[in-house]
Design an enzyme around this catalytic site. Structure first.
Site, PDB file in Angstrom:
ATOM      1  N   CYS A  90       0.910  -1.392   0.010  1.00  0.00           N
ATOM      2  CA  CYS A  90      -0.074   0.049  -0.091  1.00  0.00           C
ATOM      3  C   CYS A  90       0.759   1.222  -0.003  1.00  0.00           C
ATOM      4  CB  CYS A  90      -0.960  -0.028   1.264  1.00  0.00           C
ATOM      5  SG  CYS A  90      -1.968   1.397   1.308  1.00  0.00           S
ATOM      6  N   HIS A 134      -9.155  -3.318  -2.605  1.00  0.00           N
ATOM      7  CA  HIS A 134      -8.223  -2.318  -1.562  1.00  0.00           C
ATOM      8  C   HIS A 134      -8.677  -1.002  -1.681  1.00  0.00           C
ATOM      9  CE1 HIS A 134      -4.095  -1.701   0.016  1.00  0.00           C
ATOM     10  NE2 HIS A 134      -4.324  -0.576  -0.488  1.00  0.00           N
ATOM     11  N   GLU A 135      -8.503  -0.482  -2.686  1.00  0.00           N
ATOM     12  CA  GLU A 135      -9.125   1.213  -3.031  1.00  0.00           C
ATOM     13  C   GLU A 135     -10.469   1.183  -2.651  1.00  0.00           C
ATOM     14  OE1 GLU A 135      -6.570   2.880  -3.607  1.00  0.00           O
ATOM     15  OE2 GLU A 135      -5.374   1.213  -4.144  1.00  0.00           O
ATOM     16  N   HIS A 138     -10.135   1.810   1.182  1.00  0.00           N
ATOM     17  CA  HIS A 138      -9.710   3.158   1.395  1.00  0.00           C
ATOM     18  C   HIS A 138     -10.631   4.066   1.576  1.00  0.00           C
ATOM     19  CE1 HIS A 138      -5.299   2.944   1.855  1.00  0.00           C
ATOM     20  NE2 HIS A 138      -4.963   2.225   0.851  1.00  0.00           N
TER      21      HIS A 138
END
Length: 151
Positions: A90, A134-135, A138
Site C-alpha cells: 500500500c 483495496h481502493e 480506502h
C-alpha cells in the site's frame, strides 16, 4: 508530486462521501493526473483520492494489459465471489514499507461512473479485483492493517 498520507493520518479513517453531481466530472482531470503521477512515482497500481488528502469518492487504477490508467468515480462493489488470500502492499504504508496478507473476493462486479458521468458495470478478476477492493476499502476508511495479517 502530491504527498501520500501515511498510516495513522486521520483522513485515511474517514468514509469518503459519494459525489452527488456527476454531470461534470472532467473538472477532476487535474486530480486524476495527480493520482496517476503518484502511482508512477511510487510504482503503485492504483491510488484512492483520500490517500492524497482529497475527499472525492474516486480512485485511479492501471490496466494490466494496456498500461493505461482509468478513473472510477463513486465505485461500489455490487457482487463478488470466490475467495483467495494474497499479499498486498500500500502506498500509505511506505514509512516503513510493510505488506499484509488479506482475504479478498476472487471476482467482483463494480458499479461506477466514468469520466463522462455515465454509469458503468464491469467485472474484474484476480489482481485487478483485489486492487479495486483495496481502493474501495480506502474510500470507506479501512486500511489493510485492520483486515489482514502482517507478513
Amino acid at each position: 508530486m502530491r504527498k501520500v498520507l501515511q498510516v495513522g493520518h486521520e483522513h485515511l479513517t474517514r468514509v469518503v462521501p459519494e459525489l452527488e453531481d456527476l454531470t461534470n466530472l472532467k473538472v477532476y482531470r487535474n486530480h486524476i493526473c495527480e493520482l496517476i503521477e503518484v502511482c508512477e512515482e511510487m510504482n503503485g497500481m492504483a491510488c484512492a483520492s483520500n490517500q492524497i488528502g482529497e475527499s472525492v469518492r474516486m480512485f485511479v487504477m492501471k490496466n494490466l494489459i494496456t498500461g493505461e490508467y482509468k478513473a472510477y468515480f463513486n465505485p461500489w462493489i455490487i457482487e463478488g465471489n470466490g475467495r483467495n488470500r494474497g499479499l498486498e502492499g500500500c502506498l500509505s504504508f511506505r514509512e516503513p514499507e510493510v505488506q499484509y496478507y488479506v482475504r479478498r473476493k476472487q471476482n467482483i462486479k463494480l458499479k461506477y461512473a466514468d469520466i463522462n458521468g455515465d454509469e458503468q458495470i464491469e467485472v474484474f478478476v484476480d489482481l485487478e479485483a483485489r486492487c479495486i477492493q483495496h481502493e474501495c476499502d480506502h474510500l470507506n476508511g479501512i486500511t489493510f492493517d485492520k483486515i489482514g495479517k502482517l507478513k
